[in-house]
Design a protein around this motif. Sequence first.
Motif, mmCIF file in Angstrom:
data_model
loop_
_atom_site.group_PDB
_atom_site.id
_atom_site.type_symbol
_atom_site.label_atom_id
_atom_site.label_comp_id
_atom_site.label_asym_id
_atom_site.label_seq_id
_atom_site.Cartn_x
_atom_site.Cartn_y
_atom_site.Cartn_z
ATOM 1 N N PRO A 37 -9.528 35.094 -24.488
ATOM 2 C CA PRO A 37 -8.647 33.820 -24.192
ATOM 3 C C PRO A 37 -7.250 34.054 -25.043
ATOM 4 C CG PRO A 37 -10.923 33.095 -24.331
ATOM 5 C CD PRO A 37 -10.795 34.470 -24.869
ATOM 6 N N ARG A 38 -6.206 33.912 -24.402
ATOM 7 C CA ARG A 38 -4.919 33.779 -25.306
ATOM 8 C C ARG A 38 -4.236 32.456 -24.905
ATOM 9 N NH1 ARG A 38 -4.695 38.732 -26.608
ATOM 10 N NH2 ARG A 38 -5.429 40.422 -25.379
ATOM 11 N N ILE A 39 -3.553 31.952 -26.023
ATOM 12 C CA ILE A 39 -3.144 30.774 -26.144
ATOM 13 C C ILE A 39 -1.743 30.952 -25.890
ATOM 14 C CG2 ILE A 39 -2.498 28.899 -27.706
ATOM 15 C CD1 ILE A 39 -4.928 29.929 -29.694
ATOM 16 N N ASN A 40 -1.198 29.879 -24.949
ATOM 17 C CA ASN A 40 0.083 29.864 -24.800
ATOM 18 C C ASN A 40 0.895 28.736 -25.232
ATOM 19 O OD1 ASN A 40 2.379 30.663 -22.912
ATOM 20 N ND2 ASN A 40 2.070 28.759 -21.947
ATOM 21 N N ALA A 41 0.409 27.666 -25.727
ATOM 22 C CA ALA A 41 0.908 26.652 -26.375
ATOM 23 C C ALA A 41 -0.177 25.769 -27.081
ATOM 24 C CB ALA A 41 1.747 25.799 -25.433
ATOM 25 N N VAL A 42 0.297 25.111 -27.934
ATOM 26 C CA VAL A 42 -0.456 24.069 -28.874
ATOM 27 C C VAL A 42 0.036 22.610 -28.670
ATOM 28 C CG1 VAL A 42 -1.582 23.388 -30.868
ATOM 29 C CG2 VAL A 42 -1.384 25.648 -30.181
ATOM 30 N N ARG A 43 -0.512 21.663 -28.419
ATOM 31 C CA ARG A 43 0.223 20.195 -28.503
ATOM 32 C C ARG A 43 -0.901 19.229 -28.965
ATOM 33 N NH1 ARG A 43 -1.386 18.356 -23.001
ATOM 34 N NH2 ARG A 43 -2.129 20.206 -21.902
ATOM 35 N N PHE A 44 -0.360 18.050 -29.257
ATOM 36 C CA PHE A 44 -1.167 17.185 -29.802
ATOM 37 C C PHE A 44 -1.109 15.948 -28.996
ATOM 38 C CE2 PHE A 44 -0.645 20.129 -33.140
ATOM 39 C CZ PHE A 44 -1.829 20.223 -33.817
ATOM 40 N N ASP A 45 -2.075 14.856 -29.022
ATOM 41 C CA ASP A 45 -1.901 13.291 -28.784
ATOM 42 C C ASP A 45 -2.541 12.881 -30.179
ATOM 43 O OD1 ASP A 45 -4.858 13.096 -28.288
ATOM 44 O OD2 ASP A 45 -4.652 13.549 -26.079
#
Length: 108
Positions: A37-45
């Motif tokens: 799996p490859r990551i495109n973006a990282v975000r948080f809540d």
Amino acid sequence: DPELSLVTLETTAERLTELIAGGGRTIAIGKRQIDPPRINAVRFDDITIWFDLVDGRVLGVPLDWFPKLLQADNIQRANWQLIAHATGVAWDTLDEHLSIRVLMNLPS
């Protein structure tokens, strides 16, 4: 504690190094070879770190699993970069590195 020996720590460190360095290799699952799996973006809540994967999947992980990220401010959290052929994320200023393979419990 006999389980926490120098050999155990060294073996664990070598394994983590292999996981991070070998990010671009295919994964063998049974007789099948699949791309990692490859990551495109990282975000948080407020309670979750979200990994948007290139294939469209989204992985959410409790933020409290990662104390450094939990205590970081939004500017520090936004200062991430992809590593290991986009299979890992690094926050160098926080000394935090995560592997999507490890989070998804995939073989290396």
